[in-house]
Design an enzyme around this catalytic site. Structure first.
Site, PDB file in Angstrom:
ATOM      1  N   LYS A   1       0.837  -1.205   0.000  1.00 36.95           N
ATOM      2  CA  LYS A   1       0.000   0.000   0.000  1.00 36.95           C
ATOM      3  C   LYS A   1       0.872   1.256   0.000  1.00 36.95           C
ATOM      4  CE  LYS A   1      -0.247  -0.587   5.008  1.00 36.95           C
ATOM      5  NZ  LYS A   1      -1.003  -1.191   6.107  1.00 36.95           N
TER       6      LYS A   1
ATOM      7  N   TYR B   1      16.193  30.212   6.992  1.00 36.84           N
ATOM      8  CA  TYR B   1      14.999  30.917   7.484  1.00 36.84           C
ATOM      9  C   TYR B   1      15.105  31.171   8.979  1.00 36.84           C
ATOM     10  CZ  TYR B   1      12.236  30.234   3.198  1.00 36.84           C
ATOM     11  OH  TYR B   1      11.757  30.281   1.925  1.00 36.84           O
TER      12      TYR B   1
HETATM   13  C1  LIG Z   1      -0.158  -1.994   6.806  1.00 31.65           C
HETATM   14  C2  LIG Z   1      -0.719  -3.274   7.264  1.00 31.65           C
HETATM   15  C3  LIG Z   1       0.117  -4.395   7.381  1.00 31.65           C
HETATM   16  C4  LIG Z   1       1.625  -4.315   7.285  1.00 31.65           C
HETATM   17  O1  LIG Z   1       2.110  -3.877   8.555  1.00 31.65           O
HETATM   18  P1  LIG Z   1       3.652  -3.583   8.852  1.00 31.65           P
HETATM   19  O2  LIG Z   1       3.659  -3.126  10.263  1.00 31.65           O
HETATM   20  O3  LIG Z   1       4.072  -2.517   7.898  1.00 31.65           O
HETATM   21  O4  LIG Z   1       4.409  -4.841   8.638  1.00 31.65           O
HETATM   22  C5  LIG Z   1      -0.479  -5.607   7.675  1.00 31.65           C
HETATM   23  N1  LIG Z   1      -1.821  -5.704   7.855  1.00 31.65           N
HETATM   24  C6  LIG Z   1      -2.647  -4.629   7.774  1.00 31.65           C
HETATM   25  C7  LIG Z   1      -4.109  -4.795   8.007  1.00 31.65           C
HETATM   26  C8  LIG Z   1      -2.118  -3.373   7.490  1.00 31.65           C
HETATM   27  O5  LIG Z   1      -2.924  -2.317   7.447  1.00 31.65           O
END
Ligand SMILES: *Cc1c(COP(=O)(O)O)cnc(C)c1O
Length: 368
Positions: free
Chosen positions: A44, A253
């Site tokens: 994702k 800045y």
């Molecule tokens: C993002 C996510 C993962 C992966 O988790 P990590 O901590 O990045 O390994 C797994 N399951 C769900 C439901 C997630 O939202």
């Protein structure tokens, strides 16, 4: 008329070197650590900022068969690379997404009774189910597991998600017990509970399928993963200018840094719009050739000012902000997840099978 310029014809002063071997090594490591379960991959948010298509192509070639995205657009972006049915959409399906969902052919992860009704009303079909086991984020209430199991659904994987797998707290065992109770209602479906840190919690947490994300990309939240997980992403920024400062000269800045001695500084093309957080103002470190350079003054949107070590009069053309995820998270006060996902779109993402310095980064700039 000249040919329109393709973006890739325009050199970027920012690049992200990506070690494809380390990515595959990390997936294999997590897959091995998952015991009898197989490891999928959370890709994702554009593969946690590194580039979902490149990540999916590499992991699929390495044998990964389960991919997790959050949105349907993210599923569509990779659906030509792997069988769409191997993609799970974690946020589930909304009424306005049903028609796209059916065309894409990925599986919704059904998170609520509303989503279940939406999916069934649109014709149903293969799906995953997410049950809440104590995080109170997305997920069907676990006391409904029996009733949901009694519906005639085509369920591939039954899941829940750990809230605190990176900590040694009783919540992990509580969530495990609640998930085991849910799982007992679905003898024919695959079960999945663990994210990256959850894999390190041990066999009880593995079930059939694990869902690592962060650690694929070099993130480390548990001791068991140290020394086994390799860094994947290495940002590099072009040096744009070198200047000499006199004692009393102010920098950046709001003049938050004043030189107390003659100094040489390098202005480099990375800023907070590129994920180099403003929290590292007067604070962060870059590797500049063989030496280290501290950030001085506020980090700006597109630029950052580095104090070269006393006596250093040349810098390489490219310099590297430190990006060891656990250390950079501690230094910046941001999570390893944020450091990855805020890298942004301005980098040239360069996948190298063996991470190595290009001849160009060995060129030097010398102060006039
Ligand atoms: C993002 C996510 C993962 C992966 O988790 P990590 O901590 O990045 O390994 C797994 N399951 C769900 C439901 C997630 O939202």
């Amino acid at each position: 008329m000249t040919e329109p310029l393709d973006l890739s014809d325009i050199p970027s002063p920012l690049r992200l070197r990506l070690d494809g071997d380390a990515l595959v090594h990390n997936w294999r490591t997590l897959n091995d650590m998952s015991g009898r379960a197989v490891a999928g991959a959370a890709v994702k948010a554009n593969g946690y900022g590194l580039g979902a298509r490149e990540v999916v192509a590499r992991l699929s070639a390495a044998g990964c068969r389960n991919f997790f995205v959050a949105h349907w657009r993210e599923a569509a972006e990779i659906a030509d690379l792997v069988p769409p049915a191997s993609i799970s959409v974690l946020n589930g399906v909304l009424p306005e997404e049903v028609s796209a969902a059916r065309r894409i052919g990925a599986k919704p992860v059904i998170n609520s009774m509303d989503q279940l009704a939406t999916w069934q009303a649109s014709g149903g079909g293969r799906c995953d189910l997410m049950f809440d086991s104590g995080m109170n984020r997305l997920g069907i209430e676990d006391h409904r597991a029996g009733a949901v199991a009694a519906m005639s659904l085509d369920v591939d994987t039954v899941m829940s998600h750990l809230a605190s797998a990176d900590e040694d707290v009783p919540q992990n065992a509580h969530q495990l017990a609640r998930f085991q109770a849910v799982a007992s209602h679905f003898p024919n479906a695959r079960k999945s509970l663990a994210n990256s840190a959850g894999i390190a919690l041990g066999t009880d947490y593995h079930f059939d399928l694990t869902r690592p994300g962060l650690s694929l990309y070099g993130g480390i939240q548990r001791k068991q993963l140290e020394e086994r997980i390799r860094q994947v992403a290495y940002p590099e920024a072009r040096v744009l200018q070198i200047r000499d400062l006199q004692p009393g000269d102010k920098v950046g800045y709001n003049a938050t840094f004043t030189a107390d001695r003659p100094m040489t500084v390098a202005i480099t093309a990375i800023g907070y719009a590129d994920g180099y957080t403003r929290a590292l103002s007067n604070h962060g470190y870059f590797t500049v050739g063989e030496s280290q350079a501290q950030v001085i003054g506020f980090v700006s949107m597109d630029l950052c000012i580095l104090a070269l070590e006393d006596g250093v009069r040349t810098t390489p053309v490219w310099v590297c902000p430190r990006f060891n995820l656990p250390l950079s998270a501690a230094a910046s006060g941001r999570s390893q997840y944020e450091l990855l996902t805020s890298l942004g779109y301005r980098y040239d993402r360069v996948w190298l099978s063996k991470a190595h310095k290009t001849s160009e980064s060995l060129k030097s700039l010398t102060i006039r």
